[in-house]
Write a protein that holds these residues in place. Structure first.
Motif, PDB file in Angstrom:
ATOM      1  N   SER A   1      74.970 -13.265  56.119  1.00  0.00           N
ATOM      2  CA  SER A   1      74.739 -12.647  57.420  1.00  0.00           C
ATOM      3  C   SER A   1      75.798 -11.606  57.757  1.00  0.00           C
ATOM      4  O   SER A   1      75.497 -10.634  58.451  1.00  0.00           O
ATOM      5  CB  SER A   1      74.669 -13.707  58.512  1.00  0.00           C
ATOM      6  N   ASP A   2      77.027 -11.754  57.278  1.00  0.00           N
ATOM      7  CA  ASP A   2      78.041 -10.733  57.536  1.00  0.00           C
ATOM      8  C   ASP A   2      77.675  -9.422  56.850  1.00  0.00           C
ATOM      9  O   ASP A   2      77.803  -8.344  57.427  1.00  0.00           O
ATOM     10  CB  ASP A   2      79.419 -11.211  57.061  1.00  0.00           C
ATOM     11  N   TYR A   3      77.219  -9.521  55.622  1.00  0.00           N
ATOM     12  CA  TYR A   3      76.799  -8.330  54.891  1.00  0.00           C
ATOM     13  C   TYR A   3      75.555  -7.709  55.532  1.00  0.00           C
ATOM     14  O   TYR A   3      75.461  -6.483  55.649  1.00  0.00           O
ATOM     15  CB  TYR A   3      76.529  -8.680  53.425  1.00  0.00           C
ATOM     16  N   GLU A   4      74.622  -8.548  55.965  1.00  0.00           N
ATOM     17  CA  GLU A   4      73.419  -8.043  56.625  1.00  0.00           C
ATOM     18  C   GLU A   4      73.784  -7.296  57.903  1.00  0.00           C
ATOM     19  O   GLU A   4      73.224  -6.237  58.194  1.00  0.00           O
ATOM     20  CB  GLU A   4      72.468  -9.183  56.953  1.00  0.00           C
ATOM     21  N   LEU A   5      74.714  -7.845  58.675  1.00  0.00           N
ATOM     22  CA  LEU A   5      75.128  -7.205  59.922  1.00  0.00           C
ATOM     23  C   LEU A   5      75.830  -5.877  59.646  1.00  0.00           C
ATOM     24  O   LEU A   5      75.623  -4.896  60.362  1.00  0.00           O
ATOM     25  CB  LEU A   5      76.038  -8.143  60.714  1.00  0.00           C
ATOM     26  N   LEU A   6      76.636  -5.828  58.620  1.00  0.00           N
ATOM     27  CA  LEU A   6      77.309  -4.589  58.248  1.00  0.00           C
ATOM     28  C   LEU A   6      76.299  -3.518  57.852  1.00  0.00           C
ATOM     29  O   LEU A   6      76.402  -2.358  58.284  1.00  0.00           O
ATOM     30  CB  LEU A   6      78.284  -4.857  57.092  1.00  0.00           C
ATOM     31  N   MET A   7      75.310  -3.887  57.070  1.00  0.00           N
ATOM     32  CA  MET A   7      74.281  -2.922  56.665  1.00  0.00           C
ATOM     33  C   MET A   7      73.404  -2.504  57.853  1.00  0.00           C
ATOM     34  O   MET A   7      72.966  -1.362  57.934  1.00  0.00           O
ATOM     35  CB  MET A   7      73.416  -3.510  55.552  1.00  0.00           C
ATOM     36  N   PHE A   8      73.179  -3.423  58.794  1.00  0.00           N
ATOM     37  CA  PHE A   8      72.410  -3.097  59.993  1.00  0.00           C
ATOM     38  C   PHE A   8      73.158  -2.074  60.840  1.00  0.00           C
ATOM     39  O   PHE A   8      72.569  -1.115  61.340  1.00  0.00           O
ATOM     40  CB  PHE A   8      72.140  -4.378  60.783  1.00  0.00           C
TER      41      PHE A   8
ATOM     42  N   SER B   1      73.652   3.515  62.793  1.00  0.00           N
ATOM     43  CA  SER B   1      74.451   4.720  63.004  1.00  0.00           C
ATOM     44  C   SER B   1      73.876   5.925  62.272  1.00  0.00           C
ATOM     45  O   SER B   1      73.992   7.052  62.749  1.00  0.00           O
ATOM     46  CB  SER B   1      75.901   4.484  62.579  1.00  0.00           C
ATOM     47  N   SER B   2      73.212   5.703  61.141  1.00  0.00           N
ATOM     48  CA  SER B   2      72.595   6.831  60.443  1.00  0.00           C
ATOM     49  C   SER B   2      71.297   7.268  61.120  1.00  0.00           C
ATOM     50  O   SER B   2      70.930   8.440  61.062  1.00  0.00           O
ATOM     51  CB  SER B   2      72.354   6.489  58.976  1.00  0.00           C
ATOM     52  N   GLU B   3      70.598   6.358  61.775  1.00  0.00           N
ATOM     53  CA  GLU B   3      69.328   6.690  62.435  1.00  0.00           C
ATOM     54  C   GLU B   3      69.534   7.448  63.742  1.00  0.00           C
ATOM     55  O   GLU B   3      68.695   8.261  64.124  1.00  0.00           O
ATOM     56  CB  GLU B   3      68.516   5.433  62.724  1.00  0.00           C
TER      57      GLU B   3
END
Length: 131
Positions: A36-43, A48-50
């Motif tokens: 979930s930490d990695y998922e949150l980082l990618m989210f 921010s890119s969108e």
């Protein structure tokens, strides 16, 4: 006789180390199985890119965030404790799991704040994401 004593000594050393190995592996098991930490980082990175050069629209009681670009539209939807991403109404990419609640607030003309609650085992973690 000496060979037997040495082999027993090595065996005892190895057998005495095994419980410490199990204990250290058990401590890191939670981190190895929890993504979930990695998922949150990618989210966060995806949000921010969108938001660059997009018109942001929040609808349905903070359940849907819509980014309208000139050529395409991207929607982030909270449904069944998951956040899905769809582009131009096609496809559903699961970005986050075990999401209990999201709240999006407009801070300035181009800045938004998202309060997100994620369940990890028996506790709820609250995060703030600025985009």
């Amino acid at each position: 006789m000496i060979e037997m004593l040495l082999s027993i000594l090595f065996l005892l050393i190895i057998v005495s180390i095994i419980p410490f190995l199990f204990k250290s592996i058990y401590t890191f098991k939670e981190y190895a199985l929890n993504h979930s930490d990695y998922e949150l980082l990618m989210f966060r990175k995806d949000l921010s890119s969108e938001v660059k050069d997009a018109k942001v629209e929040i609808k349905a009681f903070n359940q849907v965030i819509k980014f309208d670009h000139n050529s395409n539209t991207t929607e982030y939807t909270l449904l069944n404790s998951k956040i899905f991403k769809s582009i131009n109404g096609k496809g559903h990419i699961t970005l986050l799991n075990n999401v209990e609640d999201i709240t999006v607030q407009k801070i300035s003309n181009k800045t938004y704040k998202m309060l997100i609650s994620i369940r990890k085992a028996d506790k709820v973690i609250r995060e703030e994401i600025y985009f």
